[in-house]
Write a protein that holds these residues in place. Sequence first.
Motif, mmCIF file in Angstrom:
data_model
loop_
_atom_site.group_PDB
_atom_site.id
_atom_site.type_symbol
_atom_site.label_atom_id
_atom_site.label_comp_id
_atom_site.label_asym_id
_atom_site.label_seq_id
_atom_site.Cartn_x
_atom_site.Cartn_y
_atom_site.Cartn_z
ATOM 1 N N ARG A 129 0.827 -1.207 0.000
ATOM 2 C CA ARG A 129 0.000 0.000 0.000
ATOM 3 C C ARG A 129 0.864 1.260 0.000
ATOM 4 N NH1 ARG A 129 -3.361 0.992 4.050
ATOM 5 N NH2 ARG A 129 -4.488 2.368 2.662
ATOM 6 N N MET A 130 1.993 1.236 0.696
ATOM 7 C CA MET A 130 2.944 2.353 0.601
ATOM 8 C C MET A 130 3.438 2.511 -0.836
ATOM 9 S SD MET A 130 5.451 1.968 3.899
ATOM 10 C CE MET A 130 5.032 2.608 5.524
ATOM 11 N N SER A 133 0.864 4.061 -3.015
ATOM 12 C CA SER A 133 0.744 5.487 -2.718
ATOM 13 C C SER A 133 1.863 6.278 -3.381
ATOM 14 C CB SER A 133 0.759 5.702 -1.202
ATOM 15 O OG SER A 133 0.569 7.061 -0.866
ATOM 16 N N GLU A 136 1.218 6.384 -7.159
ATOM 17 C CA GLU A 136 0.146 7.355 -7.445
ATOM 18 C C GLU A 136 0.675 8.776 -7.344
ATOM 19 O OE1 GLU A 136 -2.835 6.353 -4.631
ATOM 20 O OE2 GLU A 136 -3.568 4.615 -5.771
ATOM 21 N N ALA A 137 1.531 9.034 -6.351
ATOM 22 C CA ALA A 137 2.111 10.376 -6.208
ATOM 23 C C ALA A 137 2.982 10.737 -7.411
ATOM 24 C CB ALA A 137 2.933 10.458 -4.923
ATOM 25 N N GLY A 316 4.291 10.281 -1.503
ATOM 26 C CA GLY A 316 3.523 9.056 -1.333
ATOM 27 C C GLY A 316 3.537 8.557 0.098
ATOM 28 N N ALA A 319 1.261 10.695 2.214
ATOM 29 C CA ALA A 319 -0.165 10.477 1.950
ATOM 30 C C ALA A 319 -0.660 9.136 2.492
ATOM 31 C CB ALA A 319 -0.427 10.535 0.446
ATOM 32 N N PHE A 320 0.250 8.226 2.745
ATOM 33 C CA PHE A 320 -0.134 6.875 3.154
ATOM 34 C C PHE A 320 -0.738 6.847 4.552
ATOM 35 C CE2 PHE A 320 1.111 3.090 5.600
ATOM 36 C CZ PHE A 320 0.376 2.125 4.922
ATOM 37 N N ARG A 321 -1.821 6.082 4.689
ATOM 38 C CA ARG A 321 -2.426 5.843 5.994
ATOM 39 C C ARG A 321 -2.511 4.345 6.217
ATOM 40 N NH1 ARG A 321 -1.036 10.096 6.144
ATOM 41 N NH2 ARG A 321 -2.101 12.059 6.628
#
Length: 472
Positions: A129-130, A133, A136-137, A316, A319-321
Motif C-alpha cells: 500500500r505504501m 501510494s 500514485e504520487a 507518497g 499520503a499513506f495511511r
Amino acid sequence: MTEVTWTGKRVTVAGLGVSGIPAARVLRGLGAHVTVVNDGDDERSRAQAAELEALGITVRLGDGATLPEGTELIVTAPGWKPDKPLFLAAAKAGVEIWGDVELAWRLRGPDAAPWLAVTGTNGKTTTVRMLASILEAAGLRTAAVGNIGVSLLDAVLGDEKYDVLAVELSSYQLHWAPSLRAHSAVVLNLAPDHLDWHGSMEAYAADKGRIYEGNQVACVYNVQDPATEALVREADVEEGCRAIGFTLGPPAPSQLGVVDGILVDRAFVENRQKNAQELANVSDVNPPAPHNIANALAAAALARAYGVEPAAVRDGLRAFRPDAHRIEHVADVGGVAYVDDSKATNTHAAEASLAAYDPIVWIAGGLAKGATFDELVEKSAKRLRGAVLIGADRALIREALARHAPEVPVVDLDRTDTGAMSAAVREAARLARPGDTVLMAPACASMDMFTNYNKRGEAFADAVRELAPERD
C-alpha cells in the motif's frame, strides 16, 4: 512460455471462494470446460454452486480429493496444501497445477502493466500500500493487488488500464506460480510461519524466493535479514538485474537506508560510491516505528527501480495511511498510550511491534500455531512493565516470561467470554504508569476467541473507549 488454447480445455478449479469463483468464471468465459471441486458442502457453498452452474460450470461439493476424469489443468485456491490427494493424483497423471496468480500472469495481454512484487513473513500489505501510494504520487495509474485490494484477474482482464501494479504475494500463491517474472521484487523478511503448510522452513523460504526468479531490474532484500539476501544469490534473474539492499542504518552503495533521520538512496543515483539522494524524512513515515521504516524503504526501493522521482517517494509516504489493527494508536488515557497491533499474529511481527515502544504493558496470547516464545520474550524483557495474557495458548507465553523475565508482573486471564478483552484492558491499565504504552501485540492467531484479528482489534479498541471516561 507456450500459449494455452482454452476453448474446450478441461480445467478443474480447486476450491470455491475469493479466488476460485473468479477463476472459474474467467475460464468458462474463455471457452474452457470447467469443473469446480470443493471439500465443503454447506448452505453457502450450495448457493455459490448454483450461481456457477447457471453459467454452465460443473460443481462437485463435498469431494475435493478425486481428480475429475479428463482434467488437463488444475487451478487451485492458494490455501490448498500441496499434499492434498487431488494434487497427488494430478502429479501421477502429469496434470499441471496453477494458482490464481499463475493464471493471471498467463492471461496478461501483450501490453500488460509490469509487476512490482512484495512478499515476506510480515509487512507485505503495508509495503504494497505504501508502494501504491508512491506510484500514485508519481502520477502513475496503479493499484494494490494480489493478496489485497483489486483481484489480479480483474486487474489484468478488466477495462482499467494500469501503468504498473503493486502486487502482494503470499508463500502459498508463489508456490503455485512457476512462470511469474516480476519487473522487480522484494522479500521483506523471513521467520517461521505456515510451516504446517510448507512442511519445513527450507520449503517455506524456497517458495518465498520464487518471487525473485526472472526479475528484470532489481531484487530488493533486507540487509538485517541475511536469509533474504541468500535468496537473491540463488535466484536466476535477467542479465543486468541488480541486488538492492535496504537497512535501518547508513546505506552502503546499492542500498537504501537512514542517515540522521532521513531516508536516503545510494542505489539509483549516479556515482553511488560517493553520492546519495534524500528521499523523505523518517517523520514522513506513519507510524515511524522501526519495522515500518523498513517497509517504507522497501517500497521506495521498488518505486525507484521503476524510475520514480525522489519527490514522489516523499509525497507518497506522507499520503499513506496504515490499515486498521497495525500498530494503530487508539487513545491516550491517563497519560498511557493504547496501541492496537492485532495483526501481529506471529512472534516475528510481535517482536517488531515491541521494539517500537518502551516501557510496555503487553497484552498477548491466542493460538500459537506451533510457535515458541523464548526468543521473543528474551529480546523484549527489558521493555516490559507487565503482561496480561489471554487465549488458548497463553501458558506458553507465561512460561517463557517466567524463564526470561521473572521480575515482570503477569496477569493470566483464564476466560474466553465476550468480556475477556475488557478485563484484559482493565488489568493492563492497572499495571501501567503515565508514559507507558499498553500494546496489544498478541504474537498468536485470534481464532480461539475471535473470528479474525480484525474482530480482536475492534474488541481492544472498544475496551479502551470504555476505559477512557474512567481515567480522563
